[in-house]
Design a protein around this motif. Structure first.
Motif, PDB file in Angstrom:
ATOM      1  N   ARG A 464     -17.388   7.220 -30.822  1.00 22.61           N
ATOM      2  CA  ARG A 464     -16.277   6.748 -30.731  1.00 22.61           C
ATOM      3  C   ARG A 464     -15.618   6.949 -29.300  1.00 22.61           C
ATOM      4  N   ALA A 465     -15.736   8.299 -28.748  1.00 24.79           N
ATOM      5  CA  ALA A 465     -15.206   8.503 -27.571  1.00 24.79           C
ATOM      6  C   ALA A 465     -16.016   7.788 -26.521  1.00 24.79           C
ATOM      7  N   PHE A 466     -17.581   7.871 -26.815  1.00 24.70           N
ATOM      8  CA  PHE A 466     -18.369   6.926 -25.642  1.00 24.70           C
ATOM      9  C   PHE A 466     -18.130   5.625 -25.785  1.00 24.70           C
ATOM     10  N   ALA A 467     -17.666   4.815 -26.690  1.00 24.88           N
ATOM     11  CA  ALA A 467     -17.094   3.403 -26.489  1.00 24.88           C
ATOM     12  C   ALA A 467     -15.968   3.319 -26.154  1.00 24.88           C
ATOM     13  N   GLU A 468     -14.941   4.274 -26.082  1.00 20.59           N
ATOM     14  CA  GLU A 468     -13.657   3.760 -25.382  1.00 20.59           C
ATOM     15  C   GLU A 468     -14.055   4.517 -23.912  1.00 20.59           C
ATOM     16  N   VAL A 469     -14.884   5.312 -23.280  1.00 26.15           N
ATOM     17  CA  VAL A 469     -14.968   5.331 -21.785  1.00 26.15           C
ATOM     18  C   VAL A 469     -15.960   4.281 -21.166  1.00 26.15           C
ATOM     19  N   THR A 470     -16.802   3.786 -21.948  1.00 27.82           N
ATOM     20  CA  THR A 470     -17.861   2.818 -21.391  1.00 27.82           C
ATOM     21  C   THR A 470     -17.656   1.371 -21.934  1.00 27.82           C
ATOM     22  N   ARG A 471     -18.294   0.387 -20.891  1.00 27.73           N
ATOM     23  CA  ARG A 471     -18.141  -1.213 -21.233  1.00 27.73           C
ATOM     24  C   ARG A 471     -19.635  -1.561 -20.969  1.00 27.73           C
ATOM     25  N   LEU A 472     -20.486  -1.135 -21.703  1.00 25.94           N
ATOM     26  CA  LEU A 472     -21.966  -1.654 -21.745  1.00 25.94           C
ATOM     27  C   LEU A 472     -22.109  -3.276 -21.574  1.00 25.94           C
TER      28      LEU A 472
END
Length: 723
Positions: A464-472
């Motif tokens: 969840r945190a990863f999805a918030e700080v990245t834009r793959l």
């Protein structure tokens, strides 16, 4: 006797070829000596467990069976996370004798004072047993030194290849122009009864003699240059600090000597064949206008090379665009197009000058018409400028474009405001901030049953945190669905369909069957795979990406909290600048990687620029040596000495301009193909043209051309007037 007499008489016209071959041999001798030292580097003594006769090291390779035709073979890859020496194995080893550890928290290796046979019997398949010099594999510096030696081999191999290419190119161009200047002499030889074969053998004999003497001089220079090159590699961080030449290695200089002689003969071969076709009637020619400058064989070779270069570029765009982004490819690919355009240059310079060059006044008209009529001379001057400008534009432009595309991709992938990097980071609690912890890892997949492919990956602790700080760059699926039984891949994978299951080996060698939940664009190659932390056992957190809600005060407080992680805290922009350094000529580009890239490009461009200067100077001096009557006629027609010098200098500048234009054209095709590859891969396209470097190369060539033409013109006018 005829060959020696000709050499004594025409030593000045062969001086350019002598210097080109000698310099080429010196560079080849130095680089091959460095290659010999890198390939045959001495085995370093163990340091970490030097006092232990046996070292037990955790397994660090993955071995998998693949198909090789009708049979099978076992291939191995380095694991991302080598296995530690576990407690049970450590207890078994202590039963054999004293065991030494280095106090590290993670025991990747231990030293054992016990008989080798007993240690092997206890260890079995659980770990690796190292003895003798192989104990150095447990040293932390061993992998770094091996990687640096690979960089040395790549750099010196490229430099040697470019040197051979440019030296043959320059030597061939110089010999061809010498033959053009000797048409009347060769016609007299034919009129006196010399056969075409005798003419060819005479010219090849001259070339061979020049090659032998120049190669000997080049080897002497190489003996002095090789230690300087090695010192530069060490100081530049390319080679390990202990890297040095092999004292007993003489074969690199023998190889360089042979290469020099072959370069001289190869460079003169085509010109000698053309000289053999000179007829007796050439002895009566007085016209200064060049005719028949491009025989059908040269047209055919140039056309085939041009078609091959464009076809290979198109094929790579269609089948494997990612290959165009590799340094090895964009370093060597321009050479085919450069050779093709140089072969066709005599047919291009005349129309190009008449179409594009517009100069005022009678002197301008004379410069334009002389340059267009004497296409052999103009093409010979333009050729080295073409090589230099094309290499500068293509190499630096490609390196800048690829690096900028990677940096742009990284910028687009992150929403983080701060990035923390380090080893074994602690994950602090930062109020009001989203902190995504991840670790470097890898996954291995067997593609088509014939190859074991390693894909760099990142292990995510909190999806969840990863999805918030990245834009793959997701082309299918949803990254937020990543869990312990799934994986995110990119389009480069053989199987990249959302919902499909893939069998992989994780970074520690464990086999796993994971479901694809998202697919990323291929991009420049940095869009790797993503797994959860559960699928990266042994991987320590090495990156924290942080997004803070609030203003400057909240961000400052977050930075203070993040320092407790034990890593380096940077803004996202500063981290990107460090991780993806720009490649520039005059600086820029932080980190060892940027420095090594710049050093390699400096070597290649420096070689071509020096050769360009040599070729320009010698060609113009040779041309001026036979233009005394022409320049005297201009004086008799009323032109002042300054006006005559202005004409010859103007012709030199026009030739330099033509070469620069052809070089820019080659660079444009090359960089256009690279831009097309980035577009096909879905990566950001921002083509960088190093205009300041190209301008510096053109300026240097123009300066050499002005000086050589001016000096040659003065000498020619004086010699003819006194004669």
């Amino acid at each position: 006797m005829l060959i020696l007499s000709s050499l004594r008489t025409r030593w000045a016209s062969l001086l350019g070829s002598f210097v080109a071959v000698a310099l080429g041999v010196a560079v080849v001798a130095s680089t091959v000596a460095g290659l010999a030292a890198a390939v045959g580097a001495p085995v370093r003594a163990p340091e970490r467990f030097a006092s232990s006769p046996v070292v037990v090291m955790g397994r660090d390779t993955l071995t998998v069976e693949v198909r090789r035709g009708p049979a099978t073979a076992r291939v191995s890859k380095k694991l991302a996370h080598p296995h530690p020496v576990d407690n049970q194995l450590l207890a078994d080893l202590r039963a054999l004798g004293p065991v030494r550890t280095d106090g590290g928290g993670r025991r990747d290796a231990v030293g054992v004072d016990a008989p080798v046979a007993a240690v092997r019997a206890v260890v079995g398949e659980r770990a690796r047993v190292l003895t003798g010099s192989a104990r150095r594999l447990a040293d932390p510096a061993a992998a770094r030194d091996a990687q640096q030696l690979v960089s040395v081999v790549a750099l010196l191999g490229t430099a040697a290849g470019v040197t051979a290419f440019v030296s043959v190119f320059v030597t061939a161009s110089t010999f061809a122009f010498v033959i053009a200047l000797r048409r009347r002499e060769l016609g007299l030889l034919r009129m006196a009864g010399a056969t075409p074969g005798q003419v060819r053998r005479t010219l090849l004999g001259e070339a061979g003699t020049v090659g032998i003497v120049a190669s000997a001089a080049g080897c002497a220079l190489g003996v002095r240059g090789a230690p300087l090159l090695v010192r530069a590699l060490v100081d530049g961080g390319v080679a390990p600090s202990w890297f040095t030449l092999r004292a007993a290695a003489h074969w690199p200089y023998e190889v360089a000597f042979g290469v020099g002689v072959l370069v001289a003969l190869a460079g003169a071969g085509t010109a000698a064949r053309r000289a053999g076709r000179v007829g007796p009637a050439e002895a009566l020619r007085e016209a200064a206008v060049d005719t028949g400058v491009l025989p059908w064989s040269r047209k055919l070779i140039g056309g085939l090379l041009l078609a091959a270069g464009l076809a290979l570029l198109a094929r790579s765009l269609w089948t494997d665009p990612a290959d165009l982004l590799k340094r090895k490819t964009y370093t060597t690919r321009p050479m085919l197009l450069i050779t093709a355009v140089a072969a066709l240059a005599p047919a291009l310079v005349g129309p190009a000058i008449r179409l594009l060059v517009r100069l005022p006044g009678a002197a301008g008209l004379l410069i334009r018409e002389n340059s267009a009529a004497s296409v052999r001379r103009t093409a010979a001057v333009a050729a080295p400028v073409l090589v230099t400008v094309a290499l500068a534009g293509s190499l630096l432009g490609s390196a800048w474009t690829v690096t900028e595309a990677k940096a742009a991709e990284a910028r687009e992938r992150t929403r983080a405001q701060f990035v923390v990097t380090g080893e074994e980071l602690k994950v602090p609690v930062v109020p009001g901030a989203t902190v995504s912890a991840s670790a470097s890892t890898a996954v291995f997949v067997r593609e088509d049953g014939t190859a074991l492919i390693r894909s760099d990956a990142r292990a995510v602790a909190d999806v969840r945190a990863f999805a918030e700080v990245t834009r793959l760059p997701v082309v299918a699926g949803d990254v937020r669905k990543l869990d312990d039984r799934s994986i995110v891949v990119n389009e480069e994978w053989e199987r990249h369909t959302v919902g499909a299951w893939v069998r992989v080996w994780l970074g520690d060698g464990r086999a796993a069957r994971l479901r694809i939940v998202a697919v990323l664009a291929r991009g420049t190659g940095d869009n790797g795979a993503y797994v959860t932390a559960a699928n990266a056992a042994g991987a320590g957190v090495d990156r924290l990406e942080v997004r803070v809600a609030g203003g400057a005060a909240e961000r400052a407080r977050a930075v203070r909290e993040l320092r407790a992680s034990g890593g380096t805290v940077r803004s996202a922009g500063a981290w990107l600048a460090e991780a993806y350094p720009r490649v520039g000529m005059w600086g820029g580009g932080g980190g060892r990687g940027g420095a090594r890239t710049r050093l390699g490009l400096f070597v290649v461009l420096g070689i071509s620029l020096v050769y360009a200067g040599i070729s320009l100077a010698t060609t113009l001096l040779m041309a001026m040596s036979v233009r005394g009557d022409e320049l005297r006629s201009l004086r008799l027609a009323g032109a002042t000495r300054g006006q005559v010098l202005g004409v010859v200098v103007g012709e030199a500048l026009v030739a330099v301009g033509v070469g620069a234009g052809l070089g820019v054209g080659v660079s444009a095709v090359d960089l256009g193909g690279l831009a097309g590859a980035l577009g096909v891969l879905g990566a950001p396209v921002r083509v960088g043209v190093p205009w300041e470097v190209v301008g510096a190369c053109v300026g240097a060539c123009a300066g050499v051309g002005v000086v050589a033409a001016g000096v040659g013109g003065v000498v020619a006018m004086r010699s003819r007037v006194r004669g």
